[in-house]
Design a protein around this motif. Sequence first.
Motif, PDB file in Angstrom:
ATOM      1  N   ASP A 140       0.895  -1.383   0.101  1.00 29.31           N
ATOM      2  CA  ASP A 140       0.123   0.096  -0.059  1.00 29.31           C
ATOM      3  C   ASP A 140       0.714   1.206  -0.022  1.00 29.31           C
ATOM      4  O   ASP A 140       1.958   1.270   0.630  1.00 29.31           O
ATOM      5  N   LEU A 141       0.388   2.379  -0.921  1.00 29.20           N
ATOM      6  CA  LEU A 141       1.079   3.473  -0.775  1.00 29.20           C
ATOM      7  C   LEU A 141      -0.050   4.658  -0.584  1.00 29.20           C
ATOM      8  O   LEU A 141      -0.873   4.957  -1.061  1.00 29.20           O
ATOM      9  N   ILE A 142       0.254   5.336   0.768  1.00 33.70           N
ATOM     10  CA  ILE A 142      -0.877   6.216   1.288  1.00 33.70           C
ATOM     11  C   ILE A 142      -0.046   7.780   1.200  1.00 33.70           C
ATOM     12  O   ILE A 142       0.992   7.651   1.779  1.00 33.70           O
ATOM     13  N   THR A 143      -0.510   8.449   0.484  1.00 31.31           N
ATOM     14  CA  THR A 143      -0.079   9.914   0.693  1.00 31.31           C
ATOM     15  C   THR A 143      -0.848  10.848   1.287  1.00 31.31           C
ATOM     16  O   THR A 143      -1.948  10.952   1.053  1.00 31.31           O
ATOM     17  N   LEU A 144      -0.212  11.988   1.929  1.00 32.10           N
ATOM     18  CA  LEU A 144      -0.975  12.794   2.737  1.00 32.10           C
ATOM     19  C   LEU A 144      -0.474  14.298   2.254  1.00 32.10           C
ATOM     20  O   LEU A 144       0.683  14.747   2.214  1.00 32.10           O
ATOM     21  N   GLY A 145      -1.097  14.981   1.459  1.00 30.80           N
ATOM     22  CA  GLY A 145      -0.887  16.208   0.942  1.00 30.80           C
ATOM     23  C   GLY A 145       0.402  16.284  -0.017  1.00 30.80           C
ATOM     24  O   GLY A 145       1.177  17.090   0.250  1.00 30.80           O
ATOM     25  N   THR A 146       0.349  15.326  -0.739  1.00 32.04           N
ATOM     26  CA  THR A 146       1.584  15.207  -1.619  1.00 32.04           C
ATOM     27  C   THR A 146       0.903  15.897  -3.159  1.00 32.04           C
ATOM     28  O   THR A 146       0.129  15.850  -3.579  1.00 32.04           O
ATOM     29  N   PRO A 147       1.974  16.724  -3.417  1.00 31.18           N
ATOM     30  CA  PRO A 147       1.750  17.636  -4.716  1.00 31.18           C
ATOM     31  C   PRO A 147       1.978  16.653  -5.971  1.00 31.18           C
ATOM     32  O   PRO A 147       2.763  16.764  -6.792  1.00 31.18           O
ATOM     33  N   HIS A 148       1.022  15.659  -6.099  1.00 26.33           N
ATOM     34  CA  HIS A 148       1.290  14.836  -7.163  1.00 26.33           C
ATOM     35  C   HIS A 148       1.373  15.537  -8.550  1.00 26.33           C
ATOM     36  O   HIS A 148       1.880  15.142  -9.408  1.00 26.33           O
ATOM     37  N   GLN A 149       0.591  16.676  -8.516  1.00 26.40           N
ATOM     38  CA  GLN A 149       0.469  17.229  -9.848  1.00 26.40           C
ATOM     39  C   GLN A 149       1.396  18.686  -9.963  1.00 26.40           C
ATOM     40  O   GLN A 149       1.123  19.571 -10.553  1.00 26.40           O
ATOM     41  N   GLY A 150       2.139  18.887  -8.715  1.00 28.06           N
ATOM     42  CA  GLY A 150       2.808  19.911  -8.430  1.00 28.06           C
ATOM     43  C   GLY A 150       2.211  20.982  -7.189  1.00 28.06           C
ATOM     44  O   GLY A 150       0.896  20.734  -7.119  1.00 28.06           O
ATOM     45  N   THR A 151       2.799  22.211  -7.200  1.00 30.80           N
ATOM     46  CA  THR A 151       2.417  23.126  -6.482  1.00 30.80           C
ATOM     47  C   THR A 151       2.844  24.671  -6.743  1.00 30.80           C
ATOM     48  O   THR A 151       4.117  24.740  -6.852  1.00 30.80           O
ATOM     49  N   TYR A 152       2.203  25.491  -6.952  1.00 31.32           N
ATOM     50  CA  TYR A 152       2.653  26.880  -7.465  1.00 31.32           C
ATOM     51  C   TYR A 152       3.532  27.301  -6.225  1.00 31.32           C
ATOM     52  O   TYR A 152       4.345  28.342  -6.462  1.00 31.32           O
ATOM     53  N   ALA A 153       3.248  26.949  -4.968  1.00 31.44           N
ATOM     54  CA  ALA A 153       4.034  27.422  -3.645  1.00 31.44           C
ATOM     55  C   ALA A 153       5.402  26.996  -4.040  1.00 31.44           C
ATOM     56  O   ALA A 153       6.412  27.355  -3.332  1.00 31.44           O
ATOM     57  N   ALA A 154       5.847  26.044  -4.779  1.00 28.61           N
ATOM     58  CA  ALA A 154       6.883  25.635  -5.101  1.00 28.61           C
ATOM     59  C   ALA A 154       8.111  26.763  -5.569  1.00 28.61           C
ATOM     60  O   ALA A 154       9.123  26.505  -5.361  1.00 28.61           O
ATOM     61  N   TYR A 155       7.379  27.730  -6.151  1.00 28.13           N
ATOM     62  CA  TYR A 155       8.251  28.795  -6.824  1.00 28.13           C
ATOM     63  C   TYR A 155       9.133  29.385  -5.625  1.00 28.13           C
ATOM     64  O   TYR A 155       9.802  30.162  -5.911  1.00 28.13           O
ATOM     65  N   LEU A 156       8.566  29.429  -4.323  1.00 27.39           N
ATOM     66  CA  LEU A 156       9.217  29.891  -3.282  1.00 27.39           C
ATOM     67  C   LEU A 156      10.615  29.188  -3.023  1.00 27.39           C
ATOM     68  O   LEU A 156      11.258  29.799  -2.060  1.00 27.39           O
TER      69      LEU A 156
END
Length: 245
Positions: A140-156
Amino acid sequence: MSTAITTPATRRIASVTLALVLLVGAVGPAAATADSGPDNDPVLFVHGFFDTHDTPWWDLAEHRLVERGYDPGNVHVLDLGSIPGTTVHSPEDYAQVVCDRVQEIAAETGSEVDIVAHSMGGLDSRYCVEKLGGNVHVDDLITLGTPHQGTYAAYLAYLTPGGYDMVPGSDFLTDLNDGTLAKGVEYTAIWSDSDEIINPDEYAKLPADSMDSVAEARNINRHWELHLQLAWDEDVFEVWYQYLD
């Protein structure tokens, strides 16, 4: 009288600041109800960007599993670095560490491993099982709040390898989201439309075009939890716990 000006950029900075404050803050104890405990696979927790294996929510998650009947020796937290704020390398690099640890646990126990990963840790784990062959050791792979498609906050954090790879449309995410998930792995992606770090919120869902490539994959919206709450909140634990089988 002065008027404060709020822009999307300042709101994102405020959200990240709040997350960092929570990162170094203490998490209060939470009650867990003991039961007979499942006869389940060993569990590996994988922390995310900026986080470490020493932050209190991982002790809390481990404690809850032990109270449910897990052998403490079968609950592990991956160590990607001991200093908060320094775990900023590419998820592609961390994926090899995940695979190495999963293989070690599988060899020690003779069992497949369940992974519970928060934030970028979910990308590390997906790359392990989907690109490096780690699926042979993972149930099993359980993800919690993972940016599977990215996040624009990553520009920071764009100047870090991890931040660069989490920007929507990055080469890493394009390679990862090729329309197929890992055969033999059951996926559960827990996300929240109140997550202040994943922007837009729904980018924490597994891509729809990949869901049918495996027997079981699901996206679960928690609606109100913030990003770090997904790691320590007891109600969230109760959700993902039922998918450890």
